[in-house]
Design a protein around this motif. Structure first.
Motif, PDB file in Angstrom:
ATOM      1  N   LEU A 138      28.585 -47.073   7.501  1.00 26.24           N
ATOM      2  CA  LEU A 138      27.169 -47.446   7.594  1.00 26.24           C
ATOM      3  C   LEU A 138      26.974 -48.954   7.537  1.00 26.24           C
ATOM      4  O   LEU A 138      26.016 -49.475   8.101  1.00 26.24           O
ATOM      5  CB  LEU A 138      26.363 -46.774   6.481  1.00 26.24           C
ATOM      6  N   ILE A 139      27.853 -49.653   6.839  1.00 26.39           N
ATOM      7  CA  ILE A 139      27.713 -51.111   6.733  1.00 26.39           C
ATOM      8  C   ILE A 139      28.677 -51.831   7.654  1.00 26.39           C
ATOM      9  O   ILE A 139      29.024 -52.971   7.422  1.00 26.39           O
ATOM     10  CB  ILE A 139      27.880 -51.595   5.275  1.00 26.39           C
ATOM     11  N   ASN A 140      29.107 -51.180   8.688  1.00 26.15           N
ATOM     12  CA  ASN A 140      30.036 -51.689   9.685  1.00 26.15           C
ATOM     13  C   ASN A 140      31.458 -51.733   9.114  1.00 26.15           C
ATOM     14  O   ASN A 140      31.947 -52.758   8.645  1.00 26.15           O
ATOM     15  CB  ASN A 140      29.638 -53.057  10.236  1.00 26.15           C
ATOM     16  N   HIS A 141      32.070 -50.594   9.180  1.00 28.28           N
ATOM     17  CA  HIS A 141      33.431 -50.373   8.707  1.00 28.28           C
ATOM     18  C   HIS A 141      34.396 -51.447   9.219  1.00 28.28           C
ATOM     19  O   HIS A 141      35.200 -51.979   8.467  1.00 28.28           O
ATOM     20  CB  HIS A 141      33.853 -48.974   9.198  1.00 28.28           C
ATOM     21  N   PHE A 142      34.291 -51.790  10.489  1.00 22.61           N
ATOM     22  CA  PHE A 142      35.239 -52.721  11.102  1.00 22.61           C
ATOM     23  C   PHE A 142      35.008 -54.157  10.638  1.00 22.61           C
ATOM     24  O   PHE A 142      35.953 -54.926  10.495  1.00 22.61           O
ATOM     25  CB  PHE A 142      35.185 -52.585  12.622  1.00 22.61           C
ATOM     26  N   GLU A 143      33.763 -54.509  10.371  1.00 19.30           N
ATOM     27  CA  GLU A 143      33.487 -55.837   9.818  1.00 19.30           C
ATOM     28  C   GLU A 143      33.911 -55.896   8.353  1.00 19.30           C
ATOM     29  O   GLU A 143      34.450 -56.896   7.903  1.00 19.30           O
ATOM     30  CB  GLU A 143      31.995 -56.159   9.960  1.00 19.30           C
ATOM     31  N   LEU A 144      33.675 -54.810   7.623  1.00 19.64           N
ATOM     32  CA  LEU A 144      34.048 -54.739   6.210  1.00 19.64           C
ATOM     33  C   LEU A 144      35.538 -55.002   6.018  1.00 19.64           C
ATOM     34  O   LEU A 144      35.951 -55.679   5.085  1.00 19.64           O
ATOM     35  CB  LEU A 144      33.677 -53.359   5.639  1.00 19.64           C
ATOM     36  N   PHE A 145      36.363 -54.477   6.917  1.00 16.17           N
ATOM     37  CA  PHE A 145      37.811 -54.649   6.802  1.00 16.17           C
ATOM     38  C   PHE A 145      38.347 -55.848   7.568  1.00 16.17           C
ATOM     39  O   PHE A 145      39.549 -56.068   7.632  1.00 16.17           O
ATOM     40  CB  PHE A 145      38.520 -53.358   7.221  1.00 16.17           C
ATOM     41  N   GLY A 146      37.464 -56.641   8.175  1.00 16.66           N
ATOM     42  CA  GLY A 146      37.867 -57.872   8.843  1.00 16.66           C
ATOM     43  C   GLY A 146      38.350 -57.684  10.270  1.00 16.66           C
ATOM     44  O   GLY A 146      38.768 -58.645  10.913  1.00 16.66           O
ATOM     45  N   LEU A 147      38.268 -56.468  10.782  1.00 18.21           N
ATOM     46  CA  LEU A 147      38.760 -56.204  12.132  1.00 18.21           C
ATOM     47  C   LEU A 147      37.820 -56.753  13.204  1.00 18.21           C
ATOM     48  O   LEU A 147      38.285 -57.263  14.228  1.00 18.21           O
ATOM     49  CB  LEU A 147      38.966 -54.700  12.335  1.00 18.21           C
ATOM     50  N   ALA A 148      36.522 -56.650  12.999  1.00 18.65           N
ATOM     51  CA  ALA A 148      35.551 -57.153  13.986  1.00 18.65           C
ATOM     52  C   ALA A 148      35.693 -58.658  14.158  1.00 18.65           C
ATOM     53  O   ALA A 148      35.615 -59.177  15.282  1.00 18.65           O
ATOM     54  CB  ALA A 148      34.126 -56.790  13.568  1.00 18.65           C
ATOM     55  N   GLN A 149      35.936 -59.380  13.053  1.00 17.75           N
ATOM     56  CA  GLN A 149      36.074 -60.825  13.108  1.00 17.75           C
ATOM     57  C   GLN A 149      37.319 -61.226  13.919  1.00 17.75           C
ATOM     58  O   GLN A 149      37.272 -62.138  14.746  1.00 17.75           O
ATOM     59  CB  GLN A 149      36.162 -61.405  11.688  1.00 17.75           C
ATOM     60  N   VAL A 150      38.420 -60.535  13.671  1.00 17.54           N
ATOM     61  CA  VAL A 150      39.654 -60.839  14.395  1.00 17.54           C
ATOM     62  C   VAL A 150      39.494 -60.500  15.876  1.00 17.54           C
ATOM     63  O   VAL A 150      39.887 -61.287  16.752  1.00 17.54           O
ATOM     64  CB  VAL A 150      40.861 -60.077  13.781  1.00 17.54           C
ATOM     65  N   PHE A 151      38.890 -59.353  16.181  1.00 20.25           N
ATOM     66  CA  PHE A 151      38.682 -58.947  17.574  1.00 20.25           C
ATOM     67  C   PHE A 151      37.795 -59.957  18.300  1.00 20.25           C
ATOM     68  O   PHE A 151      38.073 -60.332  19.446  1.00 20.25           O
ATOM     69  CB  PHE A 151      38.074 -57.544  17.650  1.00 20.25           C
ATOM     70  N   ALA A 152      36.736 -60.409  17.630  1.00 21.89           N
ATOM     71  CA  ALA A 152      35.847 -61.404  18.245  1.00 21.89           C
ATOM     72  C   ALA A 152      36.620 -62.689  18.548  1.00 21.89           C
ATOM     73  O   ALA A 152      36.452 -63.285  19.614  1.00 21.89           O
ATOM     74  CB  ALA A 152      34.663 -61.697  17.325  1.00 21.89           C
ATOM     75  N   ARG A 153      37.467 -63.093  17.644  1.00 19.74           N
ATOM     76  CA  ARG A 153      38.267 -64.314  17.855  1.00 19.74           C
ATOM     77  C   ARG A 153      39.233 -64.135  19.027  1.00 19.74           C
ATOM     78  O   ARG A 153      39.373 -65.011  19.874  1.00 19.74           O
ATOM     79  CB  ARG A 153      39.029 -64.658  16.573  1.00 19.74           C
ATOM     80  N   LEU A 154      39.892 -62.974  19.088  1.00 21.02           N
ATOM     81  CA  LEU A 154      40.851 -62.718  20.163  1.00 21.02           C
ATOM     82  C   LEU A 154      40.184 -62.656  21.537  1.00 21.02           C
ATOM     83  O   LEU A 154      40.776 -63.050  22.539  1.00 21.02           O
ATOM     84  CB  LEU A 154      41.620 -61.422  19.898  1.00 21.02           C
ATOM     85  N   THR A 155      38.948 -62.152  21.567  1.00 23.65           N
ATOM     86  CA  THR A 155      38.227 -62.026  22.841  1.00 23.65           C
ATOM     87  C   THR A 155      37.309 -63.219  23.087  1.00 23.65           C
ATOM     88  O   THR A 155      36.518 -63.197  24.029  1.00 23.65           O
ATOM     89  CB  THR A 155      37.420 -60.719  22.876  1.00 23.65           C
ATOM     90  N   ARG A 156      37.414 -64.224  22.224  1.00 17.85           N
ATOM     91  CA  ARG A 156      36.633 -65.466  22.344  1.00 17.85           C
ATOM     92  C   ARG A 156      35.114 -65.228  22.328  1.00 17.85           C
ATOM     93  O   ARG A 156      34.369 -65.883  23.033  1.00 17.85           O
ATOM     94  CB  ARG A 156      37.047 -66.251  23.580  1.00 17.85           C
ATOM     95  N   ARG A 157      34.708 -64.286  21.506  1.00 21.65           N
ATOM     96  CA  ARG A 157      33.279 -64.006  21.315  1.00 21.65           C
ATOM     97  C   ARG A 157      32.848 -64.558  19.968  1.00 21.65           C
ATOM     98  O   ARG A 157      33.645 -64.660  19.039  1.00 21.65           O
ATOM     99  CB  ARG A 157      33.002 -62.509  21.361  1.00 21.65           C
ATOM    100  N   VAL A 158      31.587 -64.880  19.865  1.00 26.39           N
ATOM    101  CA  VAL A 158      31.042 -65.380  18.610  1.00 26.39           C
ATOM    102  C   VAL A 158      30.526 -64.190  17.808  1.00 26.39           C
ATOM    103  O   VAL A 158      29.814 -63.338  18.341  1.00 26.39           O
ATOM    104  CB  VAL A 158      29.893 -66.393  18.878  1.00 26.39           C
ATOM    105  N   MET A 159      30.913 -64.130  16.538  1.00 30.76           N
ATOM    106  CA  MET A 159      30.401 -63.072  15.667  1.00 30.76           C
ATOM    107  C   MET A 159      28.924 -63.353  15.398  1.00 30.76           C
ATOM    108  O   MET A 159      28.562 -64.469  15.026  1.00 30.76           O
ATOM    109  CB  MET A 159      31.138 -63.066  14.324  1.00 30.76           C
ATOM    110  N   PRO A 160      28.068 -62.353  15.587  1.00 32.99           N
ATOM    111  CA  PRO A 160      26.653 -62.576  15.277  1.00 32.99           C
ATOM    112  C   PRO A 160      26.453 -62.762  13.773  1.00 32.99           C
ATOM    113  O   PRO A 160      27.256 -62.269  12.973  1.00 32.99           O
ATOM    114  CB  PRO A 160      25.980 -61.290  15.765  1.00 32.99           C
TER     115      PRO A 160
END
Length: 185
Positions: free
Chosen positions: A83-105
């Motif tokens: 509910l609170i963004n599982h992937f962001e909670l574990f740091g996966l969204a941040q790493v994926f955004a960096r790898l795909t050159r996207r800015v984390m909102p």
């Protein structure tokens, strides 16, 4: 060891220092890895306390109810992380955004599903699991008491950080929704 690592690395001051060492994209995931290492160490060196039974529910229905609450607690923990963004909670969204050159909102304040009724459903799930057992030994009681105290202290620090980050919006939410027991003003 877990309480120190988990608490220190969660504080803003440590994060500011840590960001001088690691890129922002891996700050959260290194926190999670460090927590896993400490938990693995804790599990590895765990020595059960040979202790007397404090309480034991022998009635089949009572024991089944407690095991059901135990399982419901862990299910609540799992659902809360998504509910609170599982992937962001574990740091996966941040790493994926960096790898795909996207800015984390920027993190938005949200109250999805369970968070409309209780501010910390994840902690409610942990507390439910720690205390809902048909056999409570003195060792398990010590663990439940220590973990419960750690959660309550952690909530105080977490809420302080949330107030600093989200300001008046979180202050209103705190006044409207129960911390661990479901109520709405």
């Amino acid at each position: 060891l877990f309480a120190v690592q988990h608490s220190v690395m969660a504080r803003r001051g440590f994060k500011r220092w840590w960001l001088r060492v690691v890129p922002a994209a891996v700050e959260r995931s290194t926190y999670v890895v460090a927590t896993c290492v400490v938990l693995a160490l804790m599990f590895r060196v765990w020595v059960p306390i040979e202790a007397p039974v404090v309480w034991q529910v022998e009635h089949r229905a009572g024991a089944a109810l407690l095991w059901s609450l135990f399982g419901a607690g862990w299910l609540l923990v799992l659902v809360s992380t998504f509910l609170i963004n599982h992937f962001e909670l574990f740091g996966l969204a941040q790493v994926f955004a960096r790898l795909t050159r996207r800015v984390m909102p920027e993190t938005e304040f949200q109250t999805p599903m369970l968070y409309r009724f209780v501010r910390h459903p994840l902690y409610v799930g942990l507390l439910l699991s720690f205390w809902s057992v048909p056999v409570m030994t003195a060792g398990r009681l010590l663990f439940a008491l220590g973990s419960s105290a750690y959660i309550l202290i952690g909530i105080a620090f977490e809420e302080r950080d949330l107030l600093q980050h989200f300001g008046e919006r979180y202050r209103r939410y705190r006044a409207e929704v129960g911390m661990l027991l479901p109520w709405r003003s």
